[in-house]
Design a protein around this motif. Structure first.
Motif, PDB file in Angstrom:
ATOM      1  N   GLU A   7       0.834  -1.205   0.000  1.00  0.00           N
ATOM      2  CA  GLU A   7       0.000   0.000   0.000  1.00  0.00           C
ATOM      3  C   GLU A   7       0.867   1.253   0.000  1.00  0.00           C
ATOM      4  OE1 GLU A   7      -2.768  -0.163   3.228  1.00  0.00           O
ATOM      5  OE2 GLU A   7      -3.654  -2.033   2.510  1.00  0.00           O
ATOM      6  N   TRP A   8       1.922   1.250   0.807  1.00  0.00           N
ATOM      7  CA  TRP A   8       2.819   2.405   0.856  1.00  0.00           C
ATOM      8  C   TRP A   8       3.481   2.629  -0.498  1.00  0.00           C
ATOM      9  CZ3 TRP A   8       8.096   2.591  -0.010  1.00  0.00           C
ATOM     10  CH2 TRP A   8       8.697   3.808   0.268  1.00  0.00           C
ATOM     11  N   ARG A  11       0.998   4.124  -2.960  1.00  0.00           N
ATOM     12  CA  ARG A  11       0.776   5.555  -2.711  1.00  0.00           C
ATOM     13  C   ARG A  11       1.958   6.379  -3.203  1.00  0.00           C
ATOM     14  NH1 ARG A  11      -0.772   3.864   2.477  1.00  0.00           N
ATOM     15  NH2 ARG A  11       1.063   4.886   3.324  1.00  0.00           N
ATOM     16  N   LYS A  12       3.174   5.890  -2.968  1.00  0.00           N
ATOM     17  CA  LYS A  12       4.361   6.620  -3.389  1.00  0.00           C
ATOM     18  C   LYS A  12       4.434   6.712  -4.914  1.00  0.00           C
ATOM     19  CE  LYS A  12       9.235   7.044  -2.535  1.00  0.00           C
ATOM     20  NZ  LYS A  12       9.570   7.939  -1.488  1.00  0.00           N
ATOM     21  N   ASN A  14       1.910   6.497  -7.025  1.00  0.00           N
ATOM     22  CA  ASN A  14       0.830   7.379  -7.478  1.00  0.00           C
ATOM     23  C   ASN A  14       1.186   8.846  -7.267  1.00  0.00           C
ATOM     24  OD1 ASN A  14      -0.701   5.208  -8.273  1.00  0.00           O
ATOM     25  ND2 ASN A  14      -1.899   5.136  -6.398  1.00  0.00           N
TER      26      ASN A  14
END
Length: 57
Positions: A7-8, A11-12, A14
């Motif tokens: 998930e991290w 997000r990074k 994106n």
């Protein structure tokens, strides 16, 4: 734990894609966050605004 890392990482990636897209739209010009977020007037040290308690974020 691997799901949290995935998930991290998503997000990074994106965020980087969004940043590059904005740079391309603006022709390579970046925002200066310090100037964009700086107040136009800085209160004097003796004014009530300068001596007020800081707000916790």
């Amino acid at each position: 734990m691997p799901r949290l890392i995935d998930e991290w990482r998503s997000r990074k990636v994106n965020a980087l894609i969004a940043m590059i897209t904005e740079l391309r739209k603006k022709g390579g010009k970046t925002r200066l966050l310090v100037q964009d977020g700086a107040p136009t007037e800085i209160p004097d040290e003796g004014s009530p605004e300068a001596t007020s308690e800081p707000v916790a974020a």
